[in-house]
Design an enzyme around this catalytic site. Structure first.
Site, PDB file in Angstrom:
ATOM      1  N   LYS A  26       0.837  -1.200   0.000  1.00  0.00           N
ATOM      2  CA  LYS A  26       0.000   0.000   0.000  1.00  0.00           C
ATOM      3  C   LYS A  26       0.875   1.254   0.000  1.00  0.00           C
ATOM      4  O   LYS A  26       0.620   2.201  -0.742  1.00  0.00           O
ATOM      5  CB  LYS A  26      -0.946  -0.004   1.216  1.00  0.00           C
ATOM      6  CG  LYS A  26      -2.121  -0.960   1.038  1.00  0.00           C
ATOM      7  CD  LYS A  26      -2.890  -1.235   2.320  1.00  0.00           C
ATOM      8  CE  LYS A  26      -3.935  -2.316   2.073  1.00  0.00           C
ATOM      9  NZ  LYS A  26      -4.587  -2.822   3.285  1.00  0.00           N
ATOM     10  N   GLN A  44      -4.946  -1.545   9.532  1.00  0.00           N
ATOM     11  CA  GLN A  44      -4.911  -2.895   8.955  1.00  0.00           C
ATOM     12  C   GLN A  44      -5.559  -3.902   9.902  1.00  0.00           C
ATOM     13  O   GLN A  44      -5.199  -3.989  11.073  1.00  0.00           O
ATOM     14  CB  GLN A  44      -3.445  -3.278   8.667  1.00  0.00           C
ATOM     15  CG  GLN A  44      -3.265  -4.591   7.957  1.00  0.00           C
ATOM     16  CD  GLN A  44      -3.770  -4.551   6.510  1.00  0.00           C
ATOM     17  OE1 GLN A  44      -3.546  -3.602   5.772  1.00  0.00           O
ATOM     18  NE2 GLN A  44      -4.490  -5.595   6.110  1.00  0.00           N
ATOM     19  N   ASP A  76     -11.257   3.011   3.927  1.00  0.00           N
ATOM     20  CA  ASP A  76     -11.674   1.611   3.840  1.00  0.00           C
ATOM     21  C   ASP A  76     -13.205   1.500   3.760  1.00  0.00           C
ATOM     22  O   ASP A  76     -13.736   0.435   3.445  1.00  0.00           O
ATOM     23  CB  ASP A  76     -11.187   0.838   5.081  1.00  0.00           C
ATOM     24  CG  ASP A  76     -10.061  -0.138   4.761  1.00  0.00           C
ATOM     25  OD1 ASP A  76      -9.869  -0.455   3.572  1.00  0.00           O
ATOM     26  OD2 ASP A  76      -9.390  -0.586   5.707  1.00  0.00           O
TER      27      ASP A  76
END
Ligand code: NAD
Length: 295
Positions: free
Chosen positions: A54, A98, A121
């Protein structure tokens, strides 16, 4: 094989190019580049690889990457304090924590602490709610990537029968909302669904997000359907070797469907590309700038 292969890798590459252009337009408009903060708690090797890629993708798109790696003994209050610090930082447009988090931390409490305007997200209940009621929302990356592939391949989805297998908050439910917003007739199937094969056989569009290797068989697929395989499963192939397979028995499905995503190289590469896209979208929205039409 008669089905066309849906090349998610190529599509994701194109999208990343568009995001890089959009990031440079944002730079001109805002006087700074968009920034994405990624927080990793603990040393899980798979999560560590994701976080690294990422960060790399962010830099390649001309965006700022901020990485926070915390020990797996981190407590919830300290993690939330970091999230709040990132919420308050004007140079941070997107925050991604995460998952999964270590057992002492409640994922939901941490997601709830993220400013919904920076929730790239799309897991915050505010964004899930906005998606459900048809308002502008930051949408989870994997299902939005699936929708992009479907629209690219099929154009207008109005009136098509779509079956989403899996009801997770990360993939299944937002996928169903996105297809509903495209005026599909949507069925969400899950582990308690009766006669799954018969349900899937009705579908013009099948999205499999289950996490069970090659569970969806070729004779479940309606001839000509389009199949999106979200599953990523590592299976043993003997002699100590492993390979990645999806939730769909690829060869069988490819003999009947009109188009299918491979695993790997289908949905997988879309997730990071959409994450970068969401970061630029969030950056523009936070500053009250008009939407970038290329995204
Ligand atoms: P999850 O475990 O949270 O949800 C799985 C869903 O499948 C559940 O809703 C469950 O009801 C359903 N299910 C389980 N067994 C079933 C059965 N026998 N019949 C019908 N439904 C069944 O998983 P998730 O996070 O939604 O991920 C699903 C898969 O997608 C996994 O393989 C995961 O690795 C993969 N994934 C890929 C990406 C990507 O970037 N490509 C992103 C997220 C998840």
């Amino acid at each position: 094989m008669t089905a066309e292969l849906i090349d998610g890798k190529a599509f994701a590459q194109q999208l990343r190019g568009r995001v890089a252009d959009a990031a440079s337009r944002f730079h001109k408009d805002a006087g700074r580049i968009p920034g994405l903060a990624v927080v990793l708690v603990g040393e899980d090797p798979a999560s560590s690889v994701y976080v690294k890629s990422k960060g790399k993708a962010c830099l390649e798109a001309g965006m700022k990457s901020i990485e926070h790696r915390l020990p797996d003994t981190t407590n919830q209050a300290d993690l939330i304090a970091l999230v709040e610090q990132l919420n308050a930082d004007d140079h941070v447009d997107g925050i991604l924590v995460q998952l999964p988090l270590p057992g002492q931390i409640d994922d939901k409490a941490v997601i709830a602490a993220i400013d919904p305007a920076k929730d790239v997200d799309g897991f915050h209940v505010v964004n899930a709610g906005r998606l459900a009621v048809g308002e502008d929302a930051l949408v989870p990356c994997t299902p939005l990537g699936c929708l992009m592939l479907l629209k690219d391949r099929m154009g207008d989805l109005t009136g098509l029968d779509a079956v989403v297998i899996g009801r997770s908050n990360i993939v299944g439910k937002p996928m169903a909302q996105l297809l509903l917003a495209e005026s599909c007739t949507v069925t969400i199937a899950h582990s308690r669904t009766k006669d799954l094969a018969a349900v899937v056989r009705r579908a013009d569009i099948v999205v499999a997000a289950v996490g069970r290797p090659e569970m969806v068989k070729g004779d479940w697929i309606k001839p000509g359907a389009v199949v999106i395989d979200v599953g990523i499963n590592r299976v043993d192939v003997g002699e100590g070797k492993t390979k990645l397979v999806g939730d769909v028995a690829f060869d069988e499905a490819a003999a009947i469907a009109s188009a299918v995503t491979p695993v790997p190289g289908g949905v997988g590469p879309m997730t990071i590309a959409v994450l970068l896209r969401n970061t630029v979208v969030a950056a523009r929205a936070r500053l009250g700038l008009a939407k970038d039409a290329s995204l």
